[in-house]
Design an enzyme around this catalytic site. Sequence first.
Site, PDB file in Angstrom:
ATOM      1  CE  LYS A 181      34.971  40.424  37.691  1.00 24.74           C
ATOM      2  NZ  LYS A 181      35.928  39.547  36.983  1.00 24.74           N
ATOM      3  CG  ASP A 194      35.760  41.705  34.174  1.00 23.72           C
ATOM      4  OD1 ASP A 194      36.329  40.625  34.384  1.00 23.72           O
ATOM      5  OD2 ASP A 194      34.630  41.760  33.623  1.00 23.72           O
TER       6      ASP A 194
HETATM    7  N1  GLU Z   1      38.839  40.355  35.531  1.00 26.39           N
HETATM    8  C1  GLU Z   1      39.821  39.305  35.407  1.00 26.39           C
HETATM    9  C2  GLU Z   1      39.199  37.992  35.812  1.00 26.39           C
HETATM   10  O1  GLU Z   1      38.028  37.771  35.557  1.00 26.39           O
HETATM   11  C3  GLU Z   1      41.121  39.642  36.112  1.00 26.39           C
HETATM   12  C4  GLU Z   1      41.027  39.935  37.572  1.00 26.39           C
HETATM   13  C5  GLU Z   1      42.313  40.416  38.205  1.00 26.39           C
HETATM   14  O2  GLU Z   1      43.320  40.540  37.532  1.00 26.39           O
HETATM   15  O3  GLU Z   1      42.270  40.655  39.425  1.00 26.39           O
HETATM   16  O4  GLU Z   1      39.830  37.108  36.326  1.00 26.39           O
END
Ligand code: GLU
Length: 449
Positions: free
Chosen positions: A126, A166
């Site tokens: 992340k 996100d």
């Molecule tokens: N931000 C989204 C999550 O919390 C998607 C992440 C992604 O697609 O890599 O899973």
Amino acid sequence: MSNYVQKVLEDVIRRNPGEPEFHQTATEILHSLEPVFEIHPEYEEAGLLERFVEPERIIMFRVPWVDDSGKVQVNKGYRVQYNSAIGPYKGGLRFAPSVNLSIMKFLAFEQTLKNSLTSLPMGGGKGGSDFDPTGKSEAEVMRFCQSFMTELYRHIGPSLDVPAGDIGVAAREIGYLFGQYKRIKNVYENGVLTGKGLSYGGSLIRPEATGYGATYFFVEVLKHLKLNIKGMKFSLSGFGNVAWGAAQKITQLGGKVITLSGPDGYVYIKDGLTQEMIDFMPVMNGWRHNKVSEFKDKFAQVDFIAGKKPWGNVDCDVCMPCATQNEIRIEDAKAIVAKGIKYLNEVANMPTTNEALEYLQNNKVLVCPSKAVNAGGVATSGLEMSQNSMRLSWSAEEVDEKLQGIMRNIHEQILQATVEYKLGYNLVAGANIAGFDKVAKAMMAQGCV
Ligand code: GLU
């Protein structure tokens, strides 16, 4: 709690001071994993949990950029590469003023188990920045994204780490980030980011996927309980991309969405969202004013309640938080129970505090945990990566069918874990155990790394 798990948790808290969200997620997950370590003493011998709670790598960097008035601005940039046992790091980028190391680490930890649940080969990561996109001009957003990528590019790649969106990061930002990556690397590797626009390797259904997946998962839960979604009332928070996808799918399947919310309060739509209202959500979100009161300005028939959250304030069957972490606190949990609401379908990452979660579970509210419920978003990112690798694209129907299959499979895996560990229908513990199982096996096979 077993001595081993307890000791590791105490170490996490002691060695990561000032990181309350990271402590919160570690506490919640480690509690659930306790029975796994009873059955697998070899995990303790291999120091598996000590390794699992320590991110593999954390990158922190300066993001300097120049605003429209010519003034230099500096933001913090992060990428937490949490665990790569089952695949390249994968997870979104969040641009929001609240972003800090604790929030990045909790999100990356959750992402590791979530990605494992999808059954696709994706590790957990992340990243993001404390940059606030609210009120920024298009040119400022572009300059910020270019500066962010000028540092990040050296740490990512289609087989290394694949960021996505996100909160505060959507197709627009992904476009600018990809443009800068391509320019610096001088190579067309569109598998390095997901959530891209369709014209340069994005996947159909990716924008809707988190909300669709959350609804598909809940439908599986209802099937298990021999119930039907038709006529059920859903109270949602947020009004962004995730809430929009959920609102579409719930409405298509015959449910009613009766609230949306923003930082300024919530709107109550007595008869449920109409198609016109659903179509207005992305328009309003695109303005980036972050005010749900603008929904009331457009649709006079809805009520706007300033400064309040919807939880327990409206009669509904299901609460479905789609905004951000810790939006359901103990007082909200008490209001939910007092209203006789039976289901919490968590869509935002970790929307419930541990105290609220315990209260809800003790009072027979069925909690569907976010790492299962919202996994459809990253799962469809995984499908985007597959399409990029094959250099072809699937139709919306194909992607949607695969997404439904993945959500069914996640529910099935959780169910199996709850049966194996005799947890009743505790989806929270079941999701933690099922997600951990695959990561643990891969870590054991790969030795002390
Ligand atoms: N931000 C989204 C999550 O919390 C998607 C992440 C992604 O697609 O890599 O899973």
